[in-house]
Structure formats: C-alpha cells, structure tokens
Design a protein around this motif. Structure first.
Motif, PDB file in Angstrom:
ATOM      1  N   ALA A  67       0.840  -1.204   0.000  1.00  0.00           N
ATOM      2  CA  ALA A  67       0.000   0.000   0.000  1.00  0.00           C
ATOM      3  C   ALA A  67       0.876   1.256   0.000  1.00  0.00           C
ATOM      4  CB  ALA A  67      -0.910  -0.013   1.212  1.00  0.00           C
ATOM      5  N   VAL A  68       0.588   2.144  -0.947  1.00  0.00           N
ATOM      6  CA  VAL A  68       1.328   3.407  -1.054  1.00  0.00           C
ATOM      7  C   VAL A  68       0.472   4.501  -0.419  1.00  0.00           C
ATOM      8  CG1 VAL A  68       2.330   5.073  -2.681  1.00  0.00           C
ATOM      9  CG2 VAL A  68       2.331   2.626  -3.247  1.00  0.00           C
ATOM     10  N   PHE A  69       0.944   5.038   0.704  1.00  0.00           N
ATOM     11  CA  PHE A  69       0.198   6.090   1.409  1.00  0.00           C
ATOM     12  C   PHE A  69       0.848   7.436   1.089  1.00  0.00           C
ATOM     13  CE2 PHE A  69      -0.493   2.240   3.908  1.00  0.00           C
ATOM     14  CZ  PHE A  69      -1.840   2.311   4.251  1.00  0.00           C
ATOM     15  N   ILE A  70       0.108   8.342   0.482  1.00  0.00           N
ATOM     16  CA  ILE A  70       0.643   9.666   0.145  1.00  0.00           C
ATOM     17  C   ILE A  70      -0.243  10.732   0.779  1.00  0.00           C
ATOM     18  CG2 ILE A  70       1.291  11.255  -1.710  1.00  0.00           C
ATOM     19  CD1 ILE A  70       1.428   8.790  -3.574  1.00  0.00           C
ATOM     20  N   ARG A  71       0.282  11.446   1.758  1.00  0.00           N
ATOM     21  CA  ARG A  71      -0.527  12.428   2.508  1.00  0.00           C
ATOM     22  C   ARG A  71      -1.918  11.845   2.761  1.00  0.00           C
ATOM     23  NH1 ARG A  71      -1.474  17.886   0.377  1.00  0.00           N
ATOM     24  NH2 ARG A  71      -1.769  18.554   2.493  1.00  0.00           N
ATOM     25  N   ALA A  72      -1.895  10.644   3.267  1.00  0.00           N
ATOM     26  CA  ALA A  72      -3.131   9.867   3.357  1.00  0.00           C
ATOM     27  C   ALA A  72      -4.039  10.362   4.476  1.00  0.00           C
ATOM     28  CB  ALA A  72      -2.773   8.402   3.590  1.00  0.00           C
ATOM     29  N   PRO A  73      -5.321  10.160   4.298  1.00  0.00           N
ATOM     30  CA  PRO A  73      -6.255  10.430   5.388  1.00  0.00           C
ATOM     31  C   PRO A  73      -6.289   9.232   6.343  1.00  0.00           C
ATOM     32  CG  PRO A  73      -7.450   9.683   3.457  1.00  0.00           C
ATOM     33  CD  PRO A  73      -5.987   9.670   3.089  1.00  0.00           C
ATOM     34  N   VAL A  74      -6.872   9.425   7.514  1.00  0.00           N
ATOM     35  CA  VAL A  74      -7.066   8.317   8.447  1.00  0.00           C
ATOM     36  C   VAL A  74      -8.564   8.130   8.667  1.00  0.00           C
ATOM     37  CG1 VAL A  74      -6.863   7.683  10.885  1.00  0.00           C
ATOM     38  CG2 VAL A  74      -4.836   8.369   9.627  1.00  0.00           C
ATOM     39  N   ILE A  75      -8.995   6.859   8.643  1.00  0.00           N
ATOM     40  CA  ILE A  75     -10.394   6.546   8.931  1.00  0.00           C
ATOM     41  C   ILE A  75     -10.523   6.398  10.447  1.00  0.00           C
ATOM     42  CG2 ILE A  75     -12.235   4.829   8.628  1.00  0.00           C
ATOM     43  CD1 ILE A  75     -10.959   4.161   5.889  1.00  0.00           C
ATOM     44  N   ASP A  76     -11.228   7.317  11.077  1.00  0.00           N
ATOM     45  CA  ASP A  76     -11.379   7.269  12.536  1.00  0.00           C
ATOM     46  C   ASP A  76     -12.465   6.292  12.947  1.00  0.00           C
ATOM     47  OD1 ASP A  76      -9.408   9.018  13.464  1.00  0.00           O
ATOM     48  OD2 ASP A  76     -10.606  10.734  12.814  1.00  0.00           O
ATOM     49  N   SER A  77     -13.503   6.197  12.113  1.00  0.00           N
ATOM     50  CA  SER A  77     -14.545   5.230  12.432  1.00  0.00           C
ATOM     51  C   SER A  77     -15.125   4.698  11.135  1.00  0.00           C
ATOM     52  CB  SER A  77     -15.613   5.930  13.279  1.00  0.00           C
ATOM     53  OG  SER A  77     -16.886   5.495  12.884  1.00  0.00           O
ATOM     54  N   ALA A  78     -15.328   3.365  11.097  1.00  0.00           N
ATOM     55  CA  ALA A  78     -15.826   2.747   9.861  1.00  0.00           C
ATOM     56  C   ALA A  78     -17.329   2.529   9.906  1.00  0.00           C
ATOM     57  CB  ALA A  78     -15.100   1.446   9.583  1.00  0.00           C
ATOM     58  N   GLY A  79     -17.990   3.001  10.958  1.00  0.00           N
ATOM     59  CA  GLY A  79     -19.453   2.919  11.017  1.00  0.00           C
ATOM     60  C   GLY A  79     -19.956   1.548  10.636  1.00  0.00           C
ATOM     61  N   THR A  80     -20.864   1.500   9.675  1.00  0.00           N
ATOM     62  CA  THR A  80     -21.458   0.230   9.256  1.00  0.00           C
ATOM     63  C   THR A  80     -20.711  -0.414   8.090  1.00  0.00           C
ATOM     64  OG1 THR A  80     -22.911   1.415   7.751  1.00  0.00           O
ATOM     65  CG2 THR A  80     -23.782   0.947   9.946  1.00  0.00           C
ATOM     66  N   ALA A  81     -19.629   0.226   7.641  1.00  0.00           N
ATOM     67  CA  ALA A  81     -18.893  -0.329   6.498  1.00  0.00           C
ATOM     68  C   ALA A  81     -18.120  -1.578   6.920  1.00  0.00           C
ATOM     69  CB  ALA A  81     -17.927   0.716   5.957  1.00  0.00           C
ATOM     70  N   ASP A  82     -17.899  -2.498   5.963  1.00  0.00           N
ATOM     71  CA  ASP A  82     -17.033  -3.653   6.235  1.00  0.00           C
ATOM     72  C   ASP A  82     -15.595  -3.184   6.112  1.00  0.00           C
ATOM     73  OD1 ASP A  82     -19.080  -5.466   6.395  1.00  0.00           O
ATOM     74  OD2 ASP A  82     -19.084  -5.818   4.221  1.00  0.00           O
ATOM     75  N   VAL A  83     -14.787  -3.534   7.081  1.00  0.00           N
ATOM     76  CA  VAL A  83     -13.374  -3.173   6.981  1.00  0.00           C
ATOM     77  C   VAL A  83     -12.633  -4.327   6.303  1.00  0.00           C
ATOM     78  CG1 VAL A  83     -11.296  -2.562   8.251  1.00  0.00           C
ATOM     79  CG2 VAL A  83     -13.518  -1.708   9.025  1.00  0.00           C
ATOM     80  N   LEU A  84     -12.001  -4.047   5.171  1.00  0.00           N
ATOM     81  CA  LEU A  84     -11.285  -5.095   4.431  1.00  0.00           C
ATOM     82  C   LEU A  84      -9.810  -5.143   4.821  1.00  0.00           C
ATOM     83  CD1 LEU A  84     -12.800  -4.673   0.838  1.00  0.00           C
ATOM     84  CD2 LEU A  84     -13.570  -6.146   2.695  1.00  0.00           C
ATOM     85  N   SER A  85      -9.315  -4.037   5.371  1.00  0.00           N
ATOM     86  CA  SER A  85      -7.920  -4.052   5.806  1.00  0.00           C
ATOM     87  C   SER A  85      -7.674  -3.002   6.884  1.00  0.00           C
ATOM     88  CB  SER A  85      -7.004  -3.776   4.613  1.00  0.00           C
ATOM     89  OG  SER A  85      -5.652  -3.840   5.016  1.00  0.00           O
ATOM     90  N   TYR A  86      -6.796  -3.368   7.812  1.00  0.00           N
ATOM     91  CA  TYR A  86      -6.369  -2.444   8.872  1.00  0.00           C
ATOM     92  C   TYR A  86      -4.861  -2.241   8.758  1.00  0.00           C
ATOM     93  CZ  TYR A  86     -10.672  -3.437  11.568  1.00  0.00           C
ATOM     94  OH  TYR A  86     -11.962  -3.562  12.002  1.00  0.00           O
ATOM     95  N   ASP A  87      -4.409  -1.074   9.166  1.00  0.00           N
ATOM     96  CA  ASP A  87      -2.984  -0.866   9.395  1.00  0.00           C
ATOM     97  C   ASP A  87      -2.869  -0.205  10.760  1.00  0.00           C
ATOM     98  OD1 ASP A  87      -0.187  -0.593   8.909  1.00  0.00           O
ATOM     99  OD2 ASP A  87      -0.551   1.545   8.583  1.00  0.00           O
ATOM    100  N   ASP A  88      -2.069  -0.781  11.638  1.00  0.00           N
ATOM    101  CA  ASP A  88      -1.946  -0.241  12.995  1.00  0.00           C
ATOM    102  C   ASP A  88      -3.317  -0.021  13.643  1.00  0.00           C
ATOM    103  OD1 ASP A  88       0.714  -0.229  13.375  1.00  0.00           O
ATOM    104  OD2 ASP A  88       1.022   1.865  12.754  1.00  0.00           O
ATOM    105  N   GLU A  89      -4.177  -0.985  13.474  1.00  0.00           N
ATOM    106  CA  GLU A  89      -5.533  -0.948  14.059  1.00  0.00           C
ATOM    107  C   GLU A  89      -6.456   0.107  13.486  1.00  0.00           C
ATOM    108  OE1 GLU A  89      -5.169  -1.127  18.321  1.00  0.00           O
ATOM    109  OE2 GLU A  89      -3.724  -2.764  18.143  1.00  0.00           O
ATOM    110  N   LYS A  90      -5.994   0.810  12.464  1.00  0.00           N
ATOM    111  CA  LYS A  90      -6.869   1.787  11.800  1.00  0.00           C
ATOM    112  C   LYS A  90      -7.349   1.171  10.492  1.00  0.00           C
ATOM    113  CE  LYS A  90      -6.543   5.682  14.210  1.00  0.00           C
ATOM    114  NZ  LYS A  90      -7.719   6.038  14.989  1.00  0.00           N
ATOM    115  N   PRO A  91      -8.654   1.299  10.174  1.00  0.00           N
ATOM    116  CA  PRO A  91      -9.116   0.778   8.876  1.00  0.00           C
ATOM    117  C   PRO A  91      -8.435   1.544   7.734  1.00  0.00           C
ATOM    118  CG  PRO A  91     -10.963   1.410  10.290  1.00  0.00           C
ATOM    119  CD  PRO A  91      -9.725   1.907  10.952  1.00  0.00           C
TER     120      PRO A  91
END
Ligand code: GLN
Length: 202
Positions: free
Chosen positions: A134-158
């Motif tokens: 995964a290439v992260f470039i000035r990436a955002p962070v997902i603080d909460s995934a609500g009702t979405a399915d999380v397909l991948s985490y990095d450091d416990e963040k979706p």
C-alpha cells in the motif's frame, strides 16, 4: 466493460492504464477518463482517484455531478474511491471544503499522517485479496468505519472499506504495478450485473 475514471485532477492516467492492463481476450475491459454525466452513464463502474480532494470536490460541484454521483453510488452503481476519492465518498470529513457524499459510512480525517514527507509504502493484508504493497501519500485516516465492512487495517486503523457496491481505500493501488484491487472492483461490477439481470445463481 468500461470503467470511468473521474478525470478532473489526480491519478487519472495511472488508474486507466491499470484497468487496461487487466483486459483479457475473454474479458474486455477499458478504462476511460470521464468528466460528464453522459460519459459516466456509458460506464459500468466509476473510480474517483487520489489527488487533492478539495480540488476534485470543487470541480465535481462545478460540473454539477455531486448529487448525481452520490445518488448513483447509493443506488448500487459500483464506485471505487482511492485516497482523495474516498474522502469524497465518506460520510464525515470534518472539513467544510470537502463535504462527503455519505456513500460509505466512514469518518475520515484529511492529511492525518502529516505532510508529504510522511508518505510511505507498507505491506498490508486485505480480506479477499491477501498481501498488498500500500502506497500512502498524505493519506487520510479513517477514525470510524461505522457500518462499512473493513477489508484491511494498518496499525488498528481501517485503511480499506466496503459497503456493498462501494469500496474505498486510504492508499494508492494504481501506483504499485499490482492489479488485484482493480480486479476485485471488476468482480463487484460483475456481481452487480448478475444481480441486476436477475441471475442469483452465484
Ligand atoms: N493522495 C491523496 O489523494 C491525498 C489526499 C489529500 N491529502 C487530500 O486531502 O485531498
């Protein structure tokens, strides 16, 4: 099959060439730059690329496509958002300069890793896909995934999420030379197609 890549700003060509590279004799797939409603209508799915979300957002408004894309995504049209593209699809952005469409139920924070220099590549594990650089470039962070399915985490963040026909990730799959995520999106499109034609056998 035609996949539109929203072509205002960002990694448009990179997505188009990744899509074109997975075309096979028995499965013709073509990526095309789209900026208008009629062009999106001619496609089977839409990618909103990474880039600068405030710029892409402004142009979506200027071209009158905000409600149109939002309704299509909510109605079941397959849409994939990468990085800035996911910010636009999110429910909450915490930033008035980019109002999220709410096509996928996530709360996202722009530039949360820091500046451009805090960009990095990391091997992640994705549900249904496996290992991916995964290439992260000035990436955002997902603080909460609500009702979405999380397909991948990095450091416990979706870092990759899905809600039915909509997928989004905080990184750039089009910059890796790997095509698994684009192929996964094609499977979603093929699934939508078989459902809409009443084929429930799969
Ligand atoms: N690579 C990207 O798409 C970065 C997103 C960008 N930092 C934004 O908030 O728009």
């Amino acid at each position: 099959m035609k996949i539109g890549v929203l072509g205002y700003q960002g990694d448009v060509e990179e997505h188009i060439s990744t899509i074109n590279s997975i075309s096979k004799p028995d499965r013709n797939v073509r990526g095309m730059r789209v900026t208008k409603r009629s062009e999106i209508d001619a496609c089977d799915g839409l990618i909103i690329p990474g880039g600068e979300s405030t710029t892409i957002y402004k142009l979506i408004l200027e071209y009158g496509l905000y409600d149109y894309i939002k309704e299509k995504a909510v109605d079941g049209f397959p849409v994939m958002g990468t990085c800035a593209g996911l910010i636009i699809l999110a429910a909450e952005t915490g930033d008035d300069r980019v109002r999220g469409m709410g096509a996928v139920d996530v709360s996202i924070r722009r530039n949360a890793y820091g500046r451009q220099i805090n960009s990095f590549i990391k091997e992640i594990n994705i549900k249904g896909i496996g290992s991916f650089p995964a290439v992260f470039i000035r990436a955002p962070v997902i603080d909460s995934a609500g009702t979405a399915d999380v397909l991948s985490y990095d450091d416990e963040k979706p870092v990759m999420v899905r809600r039915g026909n909509v997928i989004g990730m905080t990184f750039h799959p089009e910059l890796t030379g790997k095509t698994n995520i684009h192929e996964y999106f094609l499977h979603i499109i093929e699934g939508e197609r078989s459902t809409s034609t009443g084929d429930l056998s799969r």
